[in-house]
Write a protein that holds these residues in place. Structure first.
Motif, PDB file in Angstrom:
ATOM      1  N   THR A  10       0.925  -1.200   0.236  1.00 53.73           N
ATOM      2  CA  THR A  10      -0.063   0.009  -0.039  1.00 53.73           C
ATOM      3  C   THR A  10       0.599   1.298   0.046  1.00 53.73           C
ATOM      4  OG1 THR A  10      -0.086  -0.137   2.592  1.00 53.73           O
ATOM      5  CG2 THR A  10      -1.825  -1.154   1.065  1.00 53.73           C
ATOM      6  N   ARG A  29      -2.847   6.481   1.620  1.00 52.75           N
ATOM      7  CA  ARG A  29      -4.309   6.239   2.256  1.00 52.75           C
ATOM      8  C   ARG A  29      -4.991   7.815   2.227  1.00 52.75           C
ATOM      9  NH1 ARG A  29      -2.218   3.752   7.709  1.00 52.75           N
ATOM     10  NH2 ARG A  29      -1.083   5.600   8.599  1.00 52.75           N
ATOM     11  N   THR A  55      -7.621   3.155   1.087  1.00 53.10           N
ATOM     12  CA  THR A  55      -6.210   2.599   1.067  1.00 53.10           C
ATOM     13  C   THR A  55      -5.736   2.186  -0.228  1.00 53.10           C
ATOM     14  OG1 THR A  55      -6.218   1.978   3.475  1.00 53.10           O
ATOM     15  CG2 THR A  55      -4.486   1.289   2.277  1.00 53.10           C
ATOM     16  N   HIS A  66     -11.876   0.686  -0.275  1.00 49.23           N
ATOM     17  CA  HIS A  66     -12.576   1.956   0.456  1.00 49.23           C
ATOM     18  C   HIS A  66     -14.100   1.495   0.887  1.00 49.23           C
ATOM     19  CE1 HIS A  66     -15.094   2.015  -3.529  1.00 49.23           C
ATOM     20  NE2 HIS A  66     -13.840   1.936  -4.021  1.00 49.23           N
ATOM     21  N   TYR A  80      -7.612   1.159   7.359  1.00 48.18           N
ATOM     22  CA  TYR A  80      -7.156   2.638   7.540  1.00 48.18           C
ATOM     23  C   TYR A  80      -6.324   3.105   8.592  1.00 48.18           C
ATOM     24  CZ  TYR A  80      -7.304   7.967   7.124  1.00 48.18           C
ATOM     25  OH  TYR A  80      -7.005   9.085   7.302  1.00 48.18           O
TER      26      TYR A  80
END
Length: 205
Positions: A12, A15, A31, A40, A80
């Motif tokens: 990732t 975010r 994210t 999401h 998140y």
């Protein structure tokens, strides 16, 4: 989860608390996984938690996005808040949902604009709601009378949909022996909210 969700392993990179998505709608607790693919929430018409698309929310658990992984607010926020930038994400194709299984998604009335798991806003009307079991009360019966502990008993979840099949009953009634018998009814809905009530069956004769 989407028509173009890419298989592979990614880390990732960023975010967003709120982010504009395709077609000028908004997602909470986003994210990014890779490119335009994100974790999401189900989308909102505005950057406003009361404008959720109930129709899209009711598609959770099905392949319905362009490629992103849509989640309830509770799950999107968990990622998140708990998965730092650089977290490894592996997307794979299999009928095996993994060690946590595939959760059941709660449904929303079509006129609702709130995610019932979005407890982070005090004005969310679902914050004060929980499942309810109907048709249970103290009863008195004569010895030898047959008993069906689930007859006439129903349950609804936090959003008002039937979850009668989820009711659990603890306790038994000896219809051949006079006395008082405690029976406990409980139910847990799709978002983990619960209801429990104990009644008394009195057998006389």
């Amino acid at each position: 989860t989407g028509a173009a969700t890419p298989l592979g392993t990614y880390r990732t990179p960023v975010r967003y608390r709120w982010k504009v998505l395709l077609e000028d709608v908004w997602g909470q607790y986003c994210t990014r996984i890779t490119g335009g693919i994100l974790f999401h929430s189900v989308w909102y018409y505005k950057q406003d938690p009361s404008t959720l698309s109930a129709r899209q929310y009711n598609k959770l658990g099905t392949m319905c996005s362009h490629g992103c992984i849509r989640l309830s607010v509770a799950d999107a926020k968990w990622i998140y808040s708990n998965c730092p930038i650089g977290t490894t994400v592996t997307i794979y194709n299999s009928s095996n949902p993994g060690p946590l299984g595939k959760p059941a998604a709660i449904k929303l009335p079509t006129n609702s604009g709130w995610d019932p798991t979005d407890i982070y806003y005090s004005n969310n009307p679902y914050n004060k709601k929980k499942p309810v079991i109907y048709g249970i009360q103290n009863k008195t019966i004569k010895c030898g009378t047959g008993v069906n502990l689930l007859k006439g008993v129903t349950a609804k979840n936090t959003t008002g949909f039937s979850i009668t099949s989820r009711i659990k009953v603890k306790g038994t009634v000896n219809i051949h022996k006079a006395g008082k018998y405690k029976i406990t009814y409980s139910v847990v809905d799709e978002i983990g909210r619960s209801y429990k009530k104990t009644i008394t069956y009195t057998v006389v004769g």
